[in-house]
Design an enzyme around this catalytic site. Sequence first.
Site, PDB file in Angstrom:
ATOM      1  N   PHE A 148      40.104  40.439  41.357  1.00  0.00           N
ATOM      2  CA  PHE A 148      41.035  41.556  41.293  1.00  0.00           C
ATOM      3  C   PHE A 148      40.524  42.931  40.755  1.00  0.00           C
ATOM      4  O   PHE A 148      41.033  43.941  40.975  1.00  0.00           O
ATOM      5  CB  PHE A 148      42.129  40.923  40.467  1.00  0.00           C
ATOM      6  CG  PHE A 148      41.827  41.023  38.895  1.00  0.00           C
ATOM      7  CD1 PHE A 148      41.833  42.201  38.052  1.00  0.00           C
ATOM      8  CD2 PHE A 148      41.090  39.800  38.173  1.00  0.00           C
ATOM      9  CE1 PHE A 148      41.734  42.298  36.858  1.00  0.00           C
ATOM     10  CE2 PHE A 148      40.980  39.870  36.908  1.00  0.00           C
ATOM     11  CZ  PHE A 148      40.991  41.343  36.175  1.00  0.00           C
ATOM     12  N   LYS A 172      39.689  37.312  52.164  1.00  0.00           N
ATOM     13  CA  LYS A 172      41.006  36.788  51.300  1.00  0.00           C
ATOM     14  C   LYS A 172      40.790  37.586  50.057  1.00  0.00           C
ATOM     15  O   LYS A 172      39.948  37.117  49.262  1.00  0.00           O
ATOM     16  CB  LYS A 172      40.912  35.177  51.270  1.00  0.00           C
ATOM     17  CG  LYS A 172      42.096  34.586  50.867  1.00  0.00           C
ATOM     18  CD  LYS A 172      42.755  35.061  49.631  1.00  0.00           C
ATOM     19  CE  LYS A 172      42.184  34.496  48.329  1.00  0.00           C
ATOM     20  NZ  LYS A 172      42.950  35.181  47.269  1.00  0.00           N
ATOM     21  N   GLU A 175      45.057  38.185  45.072  1.00  0.00           N
ATOM     22  CA  GLU A 175      46.690  38.359  45.317  1.00  0.00           C
ATOM     23  C   GLU A 175      47.339  39.121  44.228  1.00  0.00           C
ATOM     24  O   GLU A 175      48.358  39.345  44.460  1.00  0.00           O
ATOM     25  CB  GLU A 175      47.169  36.852  45.362  1.00  0.00           C
ATOM     26  CG  GLU A 175      47.130  35.796  44.121  1.00  0.00           C
ATOM     27  CD  GLU A 175      45.699  35.470  43.943  1.00  0.00           C
ATOM     28  OE1 GLU A 175      44.504  35.810  44.541  1.00  0.00           O
ATOM     29  OE2 GLU A 175      45.816  34.086  43.479  1.00  0.00           O
ATOM     30  N   ARG A 176      46.569  39.556  43.281  1.00  0.00           N
ATOM     31  CA  ARG A 176      46.944  40.251  42.119  1.00  0.00           C
ATOM     32  C   ARG A 176      47.049  41.583  42.584  1.00  0.00           C
ATOM     33  O   ARG A 176      48.114  42.443  41.746  1.00  0.00           O
ATOM     34  CB  ARG A 176      46.315  40.164  41.045  1.00  0.00           C
ATOM     35  CG  ARG A 176      46.444  38.484  40.355  1.00  0.00           C
ATOM     36  CD  ARG A 176      45.770  38.228  39.187  1.00  0.00           C
ATOM     37  NE  ARG A 176      44.944  36.891  39.184  1.00  0.00           N
ATOM     38  CZ  ARG A 176      44.049  36.862  38.086  1.00  0.00           C
ATOM     39  NH1 ARG A 176      43.931  37.729  37.241  1.00  0.00           N
ATOM     40  NH2 ARG A 176      43.254  35.640  38.434  1.00  0.00           N
ATOM     41  N   SER A 225      35.313  34.414  39.276  1.00  0.00           N
ATOM     42  CA  SER A 225      34.903  33.651  37.912  1.00  0.00           C
ATOM     43  C   SER A 225      34.134  32.380  38.054  1.00  0.00           C
ATOM     44  O   SER A 225      34.053  31.895  39.223  1.00  0.00           O
ATOM     45  CB  SER A 225      36.039  33.257  37.195  1.00  0.00           C
ATOM     46  OG  SER A 225      36.832  32.190  37.985  1.00  0.00           O
ATOM     47  N   CYS A 280      32.450  42.744  35.793  1.00  0.00           N
ATOM     48  CA  CYS A 280      31.613  41.574  35.547  1.00  0.00           C
ATOM     49  C   CYS A 280      30.325  42.246  34.903  1.00  0.00           C
ATOM     50  O   CYS A 280      29.376  41.545  34.373  1.00  0.00           O
ATOM     51  CB  CYS A 280      31.403  40.931  36.693  1.00  0.00           C
ATOM     52  SG  CYS A 280      30.320  42.292  37.924  1.00  0.00           S
ATOM     53  N   GLU A 382      33.470  34.266  28.497  1.00  0.00           N
ATOM     54  CA  GLU A 382      33.684  35.794  28.863  1.00  0.00           C
ATOM     55  C   GLU A 382      35.292  35.929  28.652  1.00  0.00           C
ATOM     56  O   GLU A 382      36.011  35.392  29.018  1.00  0.00           O
ATOM     57  CB  GLU A 382      33.561  35.637  30.432  1.00  0.00           C
ATOM     58  CG  GLU A 382      33.913  37.017  31.356  1.00  0.00           C
ATOM     59  CD  GLU A 382      33.814  36.873  32.628  1.00  0.00           C
ATOM     60  OE1 GLU A 382      34.222  36.101  33.187  1.00  0.00           O
ATOM     61  OE2 GLU A 382      33.391  37.953  33.459  1.00  0.00           O
TER      62      GLU A 382
HETATM   63  P1  NAD Z   1      39.134  34.441  39.925  1.00  0.00           P
HETATM   64  O1  NAD Z   1      37.829  33.444  40.064  1.00  0.00           O
HETATM   65  O2  NAD Z   1      40.472  34.177  39.396  1.00  0.00           O
HETATM   66  O3  NAD Z   1      39.541  34.774  41.572  1.00  0.00           O
HETATM   67  C1  NAD Z   1      38.620  35.151  42.448  1.00  0.00           C
HETATM   68  C2  NAD Z   1      39.063  34.809  43.928  1.00  0.00           C
HETATM   69  O4  NAD Z   1      39.363  33.430  43.781  1.00  0.00           O
HETATM   70  C3  NAD Z   1      40.713  35.313  44.108  1.00  0.00           C
HETATM   71  O5  NAD Z   1      40.577  35.715  45.586  1.00  0.00           O
HETATM   72  C4  NAD Z   1      41.462  33.992  44.009  1.00  0.00           C
HETATM   73  O6  NAD Z   1      42.627  34.059  44.720  1.00  0.00           O
HETATM   74  C5  NAD Z   1      40.614  32.912  44.288  1.00  0.00           C
HETATM   75  N1  NAD Z   1      40.949  31.870  43.442  1.00  0.00           N
HETATM   76  C6  NAD Z   1      41.332  31.669  42.290  1.00  0.00           C
HETATM   77  N2  NAD Z   1      41.655  30.536  41.887  1.00  0.00           N
HETATM   78  C7  NAD Z   1      41.150  29.517  43.034  1.00  0.00           C
HETATM   79  C8  NAD Z   1      41.068  28.102  43.216  1.00  0.00           C
HETATM   80  N3  NAD Z   1      41.708  27.414  42.264  1.00  0.00           N
HETATM   81  N4  NAD Z   1      40.584  27.508  44.413  1.00  0.00           N
HETATM   82  C9  NAD Z   1      40.338  28.690  45.344  1.00  0.00           C
HETATM   83  N5  NAD Z   1      40.304  30.187  45.169  1.00  0.00           N
HETATM   84  C10 NAD Z   1      40.740  30.388  44.132  1.00  0.00           C
HETATM   85  O7  NAD Z   1      38.592  35.874  39.289  1.00  0.00           O
HETATM   86  P2  NAD Z   1      39.507  36.791  39.151  1.00  0.00           P
HETATM   87  O8  NAD Z   1      40.180  36.788  37.844  1.00  0.00           O
HETATM   88  O9  NAD Z   1      40.258  37.570  40.091  1.00  0.00           O
HETATM   89  O10 NAD Z   1      38.174  38.114  38.871  1.00  0.00           O
HETATM   90  C11 NAD Z   1      37.558  38.345  37.398  1.00  0.00           C
HETATM   91  C12 NAD Z   1      36.306  37.379  37.642  1.00  0.00           C
HETATM   92  O11 NAD Z   1      35.378  37.831  38.454  1.00  0.00           O
HETATM   93  C13 NAD Z   1      35.615  37.528  36.224  1.00  0.00           C
HETATM   94  O12 NAD Z   1      34.955  36.175  35.786  1.00  0.00           O
HETATM   95  C14 NAD Z   1      34.402  38.428  36.627  1.00  0.00           C
HETATM   96  O13 NAD Z   1      33.083  38.333  35.598  1.00  0.00           O
HETATM   97  C15 NAD Z   1      34.260  37.929  37.866  1.00  0.00           C
HETATM   98  N6  NAD Z   1      33.517  38.946  38.823  1.00  0.00           N
HETATM   99  C16 NAD Z   1      32.061  38.850  39.147  1.00  0.00           C
HETATM  100  C17 NAD Z   1      31.503  39.739  39.575  1.00  0.00           C
HETATM  101  C18 NAD Z   1      30.112  39.513  39.829  1.00  0.00           C
HETATM  102  O14 NAD Z   1      29.591  40.370  40.891  1.00  0.00           O
HETATM  103  N7  NAD Z   1      29.335  38.538  39.552  1.00  0.00           N
HETATM  104  C19 NAD Z   1      32.094  40.755  40.279  1.00  0.00           C
HETATM  105  C20 NAD Z   1      33.493  41.044  39.828  1.00  0.00           C
HETATM  106  C21 NAD Z   1      34.248  40.218  39.101  1.00  0.00           C
END
Ligand code: NAD
Length: 496
Positions: A148, A172, A175-176, A225, A280, A382
């Site tokens: 998101f 994909k 969704e937020r 994450s 991140c 985090e």
């Molecule tokens: P998230 O992991 O909750 O979601 C990321 C994606 O995974 C979304 O599209 C979500 O729909 C999907 N997802 C969530 N739960 C799932 C599941 N159980 N099974 C399959 N798919 C699932 O992350 P977020 O809250 O949207 O974003 C924040 C996180 O992303 C933080 O941890 C941040 O550090 C990380 N991030 C990392 C980078 C990087 O380059 N390393 C960059 C941006 C964000």
Amino acid sequence: MTIVGHLINGEIRTDAERLQDVFNPATGLATKQVALATKATVEEAIEAAQAAFPAWRNTPVGKRAAVMFRFKALLEQHSDTICKMIGEEHGKIGHDAAGELQRGLENVEYACGVAELLKGEHSRNVGPGIDSWSEFQPLGVVAGITPFNFPAMVPLWMYPMAIACGNTFVLKPSERDPSSTLFIAQLLKEAGLPDGVMNVVNGDKVAVDTLLTDERVKAVSFVGSTPIAEYIYSTANANGKRCQALGGAKNHAIVMPDADMDNAVNQLLGAAFGSSGERCMALSVAVAVGDEAADALVSKLKEAMKPLKVGAYSDSSNDFGPVITRQHQEKVVGYINSAEADGATIVVDGRNPQVAGYEDGFFVGATLIDNVTTAMNSYQEEIFGPVLQVVRASSMEEAMQMINDHEYGNGTCIFTRDGEAARYFSDHIEVGMVGINVPLPVPVSYHSFGGWKRSLFGDLHAYGPDAVRFYTKRKTITQRWPSSGVREGVSFSFPS
Ligand code: NAD
């Protein structure tokens, strides 16, 4: 209420068996709904991408690049609309959204040069009359799954290069805050991209799992994450796919006693609290070397934080906005509570910010916590909120050991005037992206982005040169055209 749908084979589709609310985090109100794709809908998108692949793969590389040139111009033309959409659903302030879009756009610019990047490698006369070369062919249908916090930039890390390399794509998004991502993808059609080459499916785990298990999907790029990154990586691998999965972070800045303290304070403010700390690469831990440096840092930070303004995206005098959801707001506040309960000192408390006119928004004010130790949960995990923690170390070695022992290794920075110390730091620190007096060392688009340790699963980093390798497979051809009349004898030894 408006439904944010899918983009499949060039058409927007809003049919949905399941819907989820999308909030304006500044007001706390649901403003739209997003369609959560079923397995069948995702399979349609994969089918569209699969059908579009043969023609797109054979489209001359210059024509593929031309689409990216037009796409770049359209992104610039529509930047205000895009930033507004980001602000309404993510909450980040206009100037921050513009920065995000600019960094995304630079990846499109890099993809404009794809013809140069795909030239391959050629060696003439590797044997008598034999030439050999390697070329980089597209994989087929590639999927992207994005978080998101950068609804424009992170998808732009992925599909411009994937598509420019000749692949077709199914994205994909989160969704937020799905609207800006979908809007941007639609611009590709106007840029001349054939239908089916770029598809977007909104959704949750159902959509993700379909992408991870469908054998037509050849590779998966993920950013999110760490627990989900780990799941994506292992599931994609078990299903025979190439995968890069970028995860979470805990980015430390070492503040050396010789640092320009005022400069370090200014840099830390932006890097810790910009975008509400929902980056991140956010600097969430300052490791001050020596008590004197720590005391000076904390008192200067405390003073400098007084004028910080948290509020809605539309007021560009605000420094940062709300966090993404009520649940996340509670989680961030929970970490501040736990640090306090563990004995840390809350120097500036952002738990109850007053934002006039936005009383129901998901706001957390800028928070500074001193005397944090590595044993505390708030240090180990985090937080992803506007919280800066100060840990005190007695030496640079101790500070570096702390960073090297942490499970994450995304970004880090050292503030110092000592070149030798900076060089030692960059040589020995176990982190993928390192800043020397640069708080957010996010690589430019022609270098690649990625952390170490549990911040990245896979071998290749995101965007830049690694993206060209990730989205193509090498084929090496060895060719001989014997002169007429020359006949080879039979040989059973290994060719040398
Ligand atoms: P998230 O992991 O909750 O979601 C990321 C994606 O995974 C979304 O599209 C979500 O729909 C999907 N997802 C969530 N739960 C799932 C599941 N159980 N099974 C399959 N798919 C699932 O992350 P977020 O809250 O949207 O974003 C924040 C996180 O992303 C933080 O941890 C941040 O550090 C990380 N991030 C990392 C980078 C990087 O380059 N390393 C960059 C941006 C964000």
